[in-house]
Write a protein that holds these residues in place. Structure first.
Motif, mmCIF file in Angstrom:
data_model
loop_
_atom_site.group_PDB
_atom_site.id
_atom_site.type_symbol
_atom_site.label_atom_id
_atom_site.label_comp_id
_atom_site.label_asym_id
_atom_site.label_seq_id
_atom_site.Cartn_x
_atom_site.Cartn_y
_atom_site.Cartn_z
ATOM 1 N N VAL A 122 0.863 -1.343 0.184
ATOM 2 C CA VAL A 122 -0.161 -0.005 -0.068
ATOM 3 C C VAL A 122 0.996 1.206 -0.013
ATOM 4 N N ILE A 123 1.866 1.116 0.798
ATOM 5 C CA ILE A 123 2.650 2.343 0.914
ATOM 6 C C ILE A 123 3.526 2.572 -0.577
ATOM 7 N N GLU A 124 3.842 1.517 -0.977
ATOM 8 C CA GLU A 124 4.618 1.513 -2.224
ATOM 9 C C GLU A 124 3.602 2.262 -3.122
ATOM 10 N N ALA A 125 2.510 1.776 -3.374
ATOM 11 C CA ALA A 125 1.403 2.325 -4.414
ATOM 12 C C ALA A 125 1.098 3.810 -4.070
ATOM 13 N N VAL A 126 1.073 4.266 -2.852
ATOM 14 C CA VAL A 126 0.650 5.734 -2.745
ATOM 15 C C VAL A 126 1.839 6.473 -2.777
ATOM 16 N N THR A 127 3.010 5.959 -2.566
ATOM 17 C CA THR A 127 4.255 6.984 -2.657
ATOM 18 C C THR A 127 4.377 7.713 -3.951
#
Length: 967
Positions: A447-452
């Motif tokens: 999730v973090i990778e997707a929204v970064t």
């Protein structure tokens, strides 16, 4: 009606002619029939009756009804539909030729009727068109007239094939019941319980009504079951209520390529049907199948583990129990798999994963094949609900699911993560199904990778934090993954992770003017999740604990040396400390704050003392501690200054999760190594090594009177008492070299501590000895072996008793030991007394003893590396002695009675003449004693484990009267 409407006479003659011409054929037919009803059809009676009824109804195009009942000792199965005809009778009397040619009927081989032989030897079939009967008895009569066949019957014990010879039923035989077209009548053998048979049939009804679409109603005895089907939903009404099923039906014809590889008759039936059925609750939710088999279309023995039941026109072996492998089976199974996603789509989206086959060990070969086919079709079909609104259903092959449930998160991420599934599928109840489909799980790190790097307003980020909040409550691993969550800052930048960010209402003026790198979250994005992931609240306490401020404090002395003005930092820190009411030692890092000393230089706060502090007079002349500048001491309350580390007394270290001896305490590593287990808490007084030798009594009074340092002083096994016990100076020696004045158990071993004006509680806390248990074994051995010491006999015995409990692996055997006489001798000349009668044989000045508990002797001998006395003595006595039973000694019996002792079994050897020793136990375990009350008493006390009572036993044996016991 004709007397023989179906030409059974010709059929019989044909069969008999074949048997007469070939008795072997008779054996083959008899064996084949037995194989059927004893093997493949042994438990399929109702199944076969039901499928024949279904086929008859479908052939006639009428509603199928089957009624099974017990009438006059007969099992009767009446059905609606096509009437019995000559072809049907011929099929009944054959082993392989079926009268059913339609591709829509169930029957294949014309052998299913053999199931009736499991309950009857004389079955009849009565239709409105006529009837036939079969009979084991009549067949046997026919064969008895044929010599070459009667011998074969005799060889078989009289057992004949029943269904090969048919006769017309008598014209007096009544027709089927009203409303029915055909009835099978089975006179039950005496070993068959009709009611139990009907009860067993009832358990099969649901399967049959699902499998046989030609049957709409089945009646068993007085109970009835009925099927109603609408828009793919089936209701099965029965005595216990209504059962609900979801079904998906498909049909078609096998390709010419497939049918060309089938048998001749099978080629005329290319039509196939597939039905998937799954039980559902009244509100449409799927329910698990308790256990299942493949239905082709009636039950087989092929066990299945799929969550839905397959009912299909699959080719099966003649026994109707196993799938017949081949291209037809492959084709129908493939069609079944292709239709499976349609069944799944009929469920509510959140329930669909219930129908995904789990990757368990297959229950049969066909189970494994079909499961693989179904999973392949499910992976390629669109049926999974997507996240977000107005989106197409998703193929598992291109889907992603959140790894953990977080309401609202999936919809927020719908644009950022292609193929993301509805958040409802993130729950653990869907995990195994999605894993079987190969759907990857999106962990918080994903999730973090997707929204970064995506551009969203601060309010959107707050919505994201709200959706992620439940995940942060799960475990440390999840919180660690969320640690990289982007955070929008007030200055427009984005921080790659909440750690170090600040959520503040307002900054202190002193801090606002300093470039400390304080990272403040945009107020529209502020959320409590950020605090759980490492952000700091901007109140006084959180500002004080913020990493940038802490870094500034820890480098403050270096900044001063570099010419940086830290006045604002010092004022801000002291103000924050005053607002949070910090306590001394609560934030050890504050001790690095650079404050001015009395000479005008800057020093660490924890290297300074308040002016006039009482403990300054206790320090050695070369102490490195300085005194705080008066200007600062007067500007701030002492509580604020001591909270940042300035000393007004001895400071403490309090670490409740110590990782090692890393607290900068003198000799800390040595103390750590002396412990049996690492400490769970380090509570210690600092700077003890700075105290002057002649100031220790005053220092101890100060430490004991301070509620902050006293707990550290009295902590069992703690650093403070250990260091003081070994290094403080009381009357010229460390506390552990003295004993408490009242510690008589240590008399002679330690000298009493001189009066230094300290209460006994303080002396005990700092290691002044109070009991033998306080002394380590090595020190105790050394003091026992010191010839300069005068040790009382009682202390000596108790000291050795204490040593017997020590671990020999942790003690070096001594060179010298103290014997029973109090003398100190070389250890190699001594032994440990293990049996009291040896006292008369080994000199006291060669014996070491642990008191009158002689069970301690072996352990003490091991510790001292000495032999047992019994191992060093060889006793020789001239007198053989006279054996006397204990019960024969009246004085002994009377003494035991007075003491409440059991008189020992057996006896002892009594010697008339005085012996040396007066009693003993020889190598064979025999007890010896001279003829005296004292010797008998000691022998008796030893034998009964009452050694402490030896003296009173002697008195009672001498004078066995109550007065002697009471005196």
């Amino acid at each position: 009606m004709s007397a023989d409407p179906f030409g059974t006479a010709a059929l019989r003659e044909s069969v008999l002619a074949g048997w007469r011409s070939s008795p072997t054929r008779f054996r083959e037919d008899a064996n084949a029939e037995e194989d059927l009803y004893l093997g493949g059809y042994r438990d399929r009676l109702l199944v076969e009756l039901a499928q024949n009824a279904a086929d008859a109804a479908m052939t006639a195009g009428v509603a199928g009804v089957l009624r099974v009942s017990i009438v006059d000792g007969e099992l009767r199965a009446a059905n609606t539909g096509a009437l019995l005809d000559a072809d049907g009778v011929a099929a009944l009397a054959s082993l392989r030729a079926s009268a059913k040619h339609s591709g829509h009927v169930v029957g294949r081989f014309g052998v299913g009727f053999a199931a009736v032989l499991t309950v009857s030897d004389a079955p009849r079939v009565v239709s409105r068109s006529g009837g036939v009967e079969f009979s084991a008895a009549r067949t046997a009569e026919e064969l008895a007239a044929v010599p070459e066949l009667s011998a074969r019957v005799a060889d078989r014990g009289g057992r004949v094939p029943v269904l090969r010879l048919a006769w017309p039923v008598p014209e007096t035989e009544p027709g089927p019941p009203d409303g029915f077209d055909t009835e099978v009548r089975l006179p039950l053998r005496s070993d068959v319980d009709g009611q139990a048979l009907l009860a067993g049939f009832a358990d099969q009804i649901v399967d049959l009504l699902l499998s046989l679409t030609g049957l709409g109603r089945i009646e068993i005895g007085s109970s009835g079951w009925e099927r109603a089907e609408t828009d793919g939903r089936v209701e099965l009404h029965g005595p216990s209520g209504v059962g609900h099923w979801l079904v998906c039906r498909r049909s078609g014809e096998l390709s010419a390529e497939v049918t060309s590889r089938l048998g001749v008759e099978a080629r005329t039936r290319p039509h196939w049907t597939v039905c998937w059925a799954v039980p559902i609750s009244g509100d449409g939710r799927p329910r698990p199948l308790e256990s299942d088999v493949l239905h082709a279309p009636t039950p087989t023995d092929e066990r299945m583990s799929l969550p839905a039941r397959l009912i299909a026109t699959l080719p099966i072996e003649p026994s109707r129990r196993r799938l017949a492998p081949g291209p037809a089976a492959d084709a129908v199974l493939a069609e079944a798999a292709r239709s499976y996603p349609d069944l799944v789509r009929r469920l509510e989206p959140v329930d669909r994963t219930e129908l995904v086959p789990r990757p368990d060990f297959p229950l049969s070969e066909v189970d494994g094949r079909l499961r693989d086919l179904v999973l392949d079709e499910l992976r390629a079909a669109r049926w999974l609900p997507p996240a977000g609104e107005d989106r197409d259903e998703v193929r598992p092959a291109g889907a992603t699911v959140l790894d953990l449930p977080a309401p609202g998160l999936a919809d927020l991420l719908a644009d950022a993560v292609p193929g993301l599934l509805d958040g409802a599928l993130a729950g653990p109840e869907h995990a195994k199904a999605l894993a079987a489909l190969g759907v990857p799980r999106l962990r918080p790190a994903g999730v973090i990778e997707a929204v970064t790097g995506i551009d969203r307003p601060p309010s959107w980020w707050r919505q994201l934090y709200e959706a992620l909040s439940p995940l942060a409550e799960l475990d440390a691993g999840v919180r660690e993954e969320l640690g990289g969550l982007p955070v929008p800052l007030l200055d427009g930048h984005t921080l790659p992770g909440p750690r170090g960010a600040l959520l503040v209402d307002e900054l202190l003026d002193e801090l606002s003017d300093m470039d400390l790198g304080l990272r403040v979250v945009h107020p529209d994005a502020a959320h409590p999740l950020l605090l759980r992931l490492g952000a700091r609240r901007g109140g006084p306490e959180d500002l004080l604990d913020s990493p940038p401020l802490r870094d500034a404090v820890e480098r403050s002395l270096d900044d001063v040396e570099s010419g940086v003005d830290i006045t604002g930092l010092v004022d801000a820190v002291l103000r924050l400390v005053s607002e949070v009411s910090a306590r001394p030692g609560e934030r050890p890092w504050l001790g690095a704050l650079a404050l001015p000393d009395a000479a005008g230089d800057r020093r660490r706060a924890d290297e300074l003392a308040l002016p006039g502090s009482a403990f300054l007079d206790l320090l050695a002349g070369d102490s490195p501690l300085g005194v705080l500048a008066d200007s600062v001491a007067k500007a701030w309350p002492p509580t604020v200054l001591t909270a940042v580390g300035v000393l007004d007394s001895f400071a403490t270290v309090d670490d409740e999760e110590p990782a090692g001896p890393d607290h900068d305490l003198p000799d800390e590593a040595e103390w750590w190594d002396s412990l049996a287990e690492p400490p769970t808490r380090v509570l210690a007084v600092r700077d003890l090594d700075l105290i002057a030798d002649d100031a220790w009594p005053r220092a101890l009074r100060l430490l004991a009177g301070d509620p902050v340092t006293w707990p550290a002083l009295r902590q069992p096994g703690g650093y403070t008492s250990w260091w003081i016990g070994n290094n403080a100076v009381l009357a010229g020696a460390a506390p552990r070299f003295w004993r408490l004045p009242g510690a008589g158990a240590l008399a002679g071993l330690y000298d009493p501590v001189p009066d230094v004006g300290l209460p006994e509680s303080v002396l005990a806390a700092i290691g002044v000895r109070g009991a033998l248990d306080d002394v380590d074994a090595s020190d105790l051995l050394a003091r026992l072996g010191d010839p300069r010491r005068e040790i009382p006999p009682g202390v000596l015995l108790r000291a050795y008793a204490t040593l017997a409990g020590a671990d020999p692996a942790e003690v070096d055997p001594p060179d010298r030991v103290r014997t029973l006489t109090g003398d100190v001798r070389a250890a190699e000349d001594c032994a440990v007394l293990d049996e009291p009668w040896l006292l008369g044989l080994v000199p006291d000045d060669r014996l070491v003893c642990a008191g009158d508990d002689f069970t301690l002797a072996p352990a003490l001998a091991e510790l001292l590396d000495l032999p047992l006395a019994s191992e060093t003595v060889q006793l020789t006595v001239d007198s053989a002695g006279e054996w006397v039973g204990w019960a024969e000694l009246g004085a002994v019996v009377a003494a035991c009675d007075l003491l409440g002792l059991e008189v020992p079994d057996g006896g002892l050897l009594v010697h008339d003449e005085p012996t040396a020793p007066p009693w003993w136990v020889d190598r064979d375990g025999a007890v010896h004693a001279s003829d005296s009350a004292d010797a008998l008493a000691r022998a008796l006390a030893w034998l009964t484990d009452r050694w402490a009572d030896r003296h009173i036993l002697a008195a009672l044996i001498t004078d066995p009267e109550p007065g002697s016991y009471l005196a």
